[in-house]
Design an enzyme around this catalytic site. Structure first.
Site, mmCIF file in Angstrom:
data_model
loop_
_atom_site.group_PDB
_atom_site.id
_atom_site.type_symbol
_atom_site.label_atom_id
_atom_site.label_comp_id
_atom_site.label_asym_id
_atom_site.label_seq_id
_atom_site.Cartn_x
_atom_site.Cartn_y
_atom_site.Cartn_z
ATOM 1 C CB SER A 587 -0.965 -0.041 1.198
ATOM 2 O OG SER A 587 -2.013 0.866 1.033
ATOM 3 C CG ASP A 672 -6.847 -2.248 -3.373
ATOM 4 O OD1 ASP A 672 -7.366 -1.512 -2.507
ATOM 5 O OD2 ASP A 672 -5.671 -2.643 -3.303
ATOM 6 C CG HIS A 707 -5.936 -2.421 0.351
ATOM 7 N ND1 HIS A 707 -5.195 -1.828 -0.635
ATOM 8 C CD2 HIS A 707 -5.337 -2.078 1.522
ATOM 9 C CE1 HIS A 707 -4.194 -1.148 -0.096
ATOM 10 N NE2 HIS A 707 -4.251 -1.290 1.206
#
Length: 735
Positions: A587, A672, A707
């Site tokens: 991330s 995501d 995610h």
């Protein structure tokens, strides 16, 4: 704060390594253009029949897109990949997955071995430590071979019959992805509200269950954060909905038995840089609506017994004023940075006059101690603090100032935090503790006698012995003289002669501290000779709030140079060398990976970048993308020329150049909700087009997840096994 029921971690979810990181590898590509599908990925003919052909990577076509801001024009050849519904885009992602599979084909046996090792350490039939709330004992348990938890409770005694509230295995049947969240029982203990996500987009539908009959109610509330907060009438709930960009922006009130279309809006957060949320105080006295941005907060309160009343503001928002709220007696307790309290302080204020003019100090600000959290009891106050990069727990007694002490922890690198404590009247504090060598441990601590009881330690099935491993805290020095903590662990007997494979993990954003905790998963690397290290770089909050401030906005590059300095220090100190040093981040940590390999690619043999935020400028210019507007005070707003120029100077995608890059594994999820899949997809395409080496570059897209990667207790570790196989294959270790 009265949070949704937190049933406590079990052995399966305690790995420190982020579970959404899984592996791929890559190769350099030609510079020809043209779109390929998974069926069209061709291989060059083999020179000898016995020699398998070398797989060729898919080549993304170039469709130049001009992006002009502040008179500066950037050409994005891969902008077209942001069309999620375009079959050509899906075909390209599938082709990348097929290429990754071919490139990793020689590691299939190793992947299976790693997977069996990892899941073999997990106790198949497991249960969290029960906690008591309003006469019931709540816990989560897993059944052998099942992917999902069972949320259960017992009335009055742990010997009472079990009541299953939600069996997530049954709810997940037939689904590629399933996540339950926000377990919240009504005040009369008869009804359960919880959220379900079946896409991995973090858009939950709230469902309700009658716990006395076991029947699901007809009520359904879509597009929420997953948590519903009960008023004291046992029929009214408050919940948060999301806008098209997935920002939490409205609070609604729902009455059981009525259609969600009739729900009443009670709050609208119109400022796009803020998100809103709702919770109940631990006292069960008040419903609180909060709004927060990077730099400021605002809270409203309502008597939970008066759901038809009007919310009142505690303290209006001010830019730069951060605060959080809890309740006890006739006062609100405020953790705040008011008056320059960079590391925060604790204040109290009358409920009848809650504004900041009436805030009185309880715990003063300290330059060397960050106040992270508080837990209020009738007789005691527990504080979670951070000093010198390590968490600590402090206990004070309300009516006796002489009772003020810290719980002793002995490890050099560890993490400790306050756990689930719903009972105001209790003299027992539940906390959790782990270190790089100590599995996660749940303790009940008597604040009066200072006696503690170990309730559970994560069981590592097999021959694990913590005495076989050594953990350290060392410090690298940045160019500006700043000392950068590094936590590391390795198997005892490892010779520090520069020959050890080392995996260095980093994040460094949002003030998120990466704590040195235990991972049974990680043993598969340590037992193969790896050193595992965490670089506690600026942008996190390990060394206090200033540590965060020094790694954001116009000082963001400190995050990247700190990681590079930590890498060089590990090499200088004989832990590893550039041919055996690997880096990993996900991330915002993926942004870190992208930045450091643009700056110092020669330091690393291989890099794992999971769901990486790499197209910084373009994303932050698009306010329709989730999370963008709320992060202007984290990264900057590129609508401002100075911010644009600074962000452009480090944005990984914009700074890819013709140079050698390390072997690279990039992962993403099609759904995501935080970093859109097209950022890593575009980045890989551009890297392949421009890099000058023959190292691997692989992209793996989980077409069923977002995610957090795959759902399920064991399924996720197939991704971890692939990740570890990527690292080991670069060392020619296939065992």
């Amino acid at each position: 704060m009265k949070k949704p029921l937190n049933f406590g971690p079990t052995a399966v979810i305690l790995a420190t390594l982020p579970l959404w990181i899984f592996s791929s590898c890559s190769t350099s590509s030609s510079t020809s253009t043209g779109t390929t599908t998974s069926e069209q990925v061709a291989s060059a003919p083999a020179a000898e029949p016995a020699t398998p052909p070398t797989p060729q990577p898919p080549i993304a076509k170039k469709v130049p897109k001009e992006l002009t801001v502040h008179g500066d024009t950037r050409i994005d050849n891969y902008y077209w990949l942001n069309q999620r519904e375009d079959p050509e885009v899906i075909a390209y992602l599938e082709a990348e997955n097929a290429y990754t599979k071919k490139m990793m084909a020689g590691t299939e046996d190793l992947q299976q071995k790693l997977y069996q090792e990892i899941v073999g350490r997990i106790k198949q039939q497991d249960e969290s430590v029960p906690f008591k709330d309003d006469g019931y004992w709540y816990y989560t348990r897993y059944e052998a071979g099942k992917e999902y938890p069972i949320y259960a409770r017992k009335k009055g005694s742990l010997t009472a019959p079990e009541e299953i509230m939600v069996n997530a295995n049954e709810r997940a049947e037939g689904l590629n992805y399933y996540a339950a969240a926000g377990m919240n029982v009504s005040p009369n203990n008869k009804l359960l509200a919880f959220g379900e996500d079946t896409v991995s987009r973090r858009k939950y539908t709230i469902r309700f269950k009658d716990l006395s009959t076991g029947q699901m109610l007809k009520d359904r509330i879509p597009n929420t954060t997953g948590s519903a907060v009960w008023a004291n009438d046992n029929k009214t709930v408050y919940y948060t909905v999301k806008d098209p960009s997935l920002r939490s922006y409205k609070i609604f009130k729902h009455t059981l038995g009525t259609p969600a279309s009739q729900d009443k809006e009670v709050y609208h957060e119109a400022d796009e840089t803020f998100s809103t949320f709702v919770f109940k105080t631990k006292s069960d006295k008040y419903i609180i609506i909060g709004s927060g941005s990077t730099l400021s907060n605002e809270y409203r309160y309502l008597d939970a017994s008066n759901p038809n009343g009007t919310f009142k503001v505690i303290q209006p928002r001010e830019r730069g004023l951060e605060y959080s709220v809890d309740h006890f007696g006739d006062k609100f307790y405020i953790v705040t940075n008011k008056d320059g309290a960079t590391n925060f302080k604790l204040m109290q204020t009358p409920v009848s006059k809650p504004g900041k003019a009436n805030w009185k100090e309880v715990i003063p600000h300290r330059e060397d101690v960050l106040l992270e959290d508080i837990e209020i009891f009738k007789d005691y106050l527990a504080l979670q603090e951070r000093k010198n990069g390590l968490t600590q727990i402090r206990v004070k007694k309300w009516n006796d100032p002489k009772v003020d002490y810290y719980i002793d922890f002995n490890d050099e690198a560890y993490t400790a935090y306050i756990s689930t404590n719903p009972d105001f009247d209790s003299k027992t504090l539940r906390y959790q503790y782990s270190s790089l060598t100590t599995p996660n441990s749940v303790y009940d601590y008597n604040m009066e006698t200072k006696q503690q009881e170990l309730k559970k330690r994560e069981e590592v099935v097999g021959s694990f012995n913590p005495e076989n491993y050594e953990a350290k805290r060392i410090y690298a020095t940045a160019d500006d003289g700043t000392k950068i903590p590094i936590s590391l662990v390795y198997r005892k007997g490892t010779n520090l002669d520069g020959s050890n494979p080392t995996l260095l993990y980093g994040y460094g954003s949002y003030g998120n501290s990466i704590n040195p905790g235990f991972s049974s998963v990680r043993l598969s690397l340590l037992d193969r000779g790896f050193v595992y290290a965490i670089a506690h770089i600026r942008g996190g909050q390990e060394m206090g709030r200033k540590w965060y401030e020094e790694g954001k906005m116009m000082k963001k590059k400190n995050t990247f140079t700190d990681f590079i300095d930590a890498s060089e220090f590990l090499i200088e100190q004989g832990y590893t060398n550039p041919n055996k040093l690997f880096a990993m981040g996900g991330s915002a940590g993926g942004l870190l990976m992208g930045a450091v390999i643009n700056m110092r690619p020669e330091l690393y043999k291989g890099v794992i970048a999971a769901v990486p935020f790499v197209d910084v400028v373009t994303t932050m210019l698009d306010t329709s993308i989730p999370l963008t507007t709320g992060e202007f005070d984290e990264w900057g707003n590129p609508a401002d020329k100075a911010s644009y120029d600074y962000m452009l100077s480090y944005s990984p995608y914009d700074n890819v150049k013709a140079q050698d890059y390390p072997n690279l594994l990039v992962t993403t999820g099609l759904h995501d909700s935080q970093v859109q899949y097209w950022e890593p997809a575009k980045w890989v395409a551009k890297l392949r087009n421009m890099k000058t080496d023959d190292n691997k570059v692989l992209l793996h897209t989980n077409l069923e997840a977002g995610h957090g990667g795959a759902s399920g207790r064991f399924e996720r570790y197939k991704e971890t096994a692939l990740q570890y196989a990527f690292l080991l294959s670069l060392l020619n270790q296939n065992q």
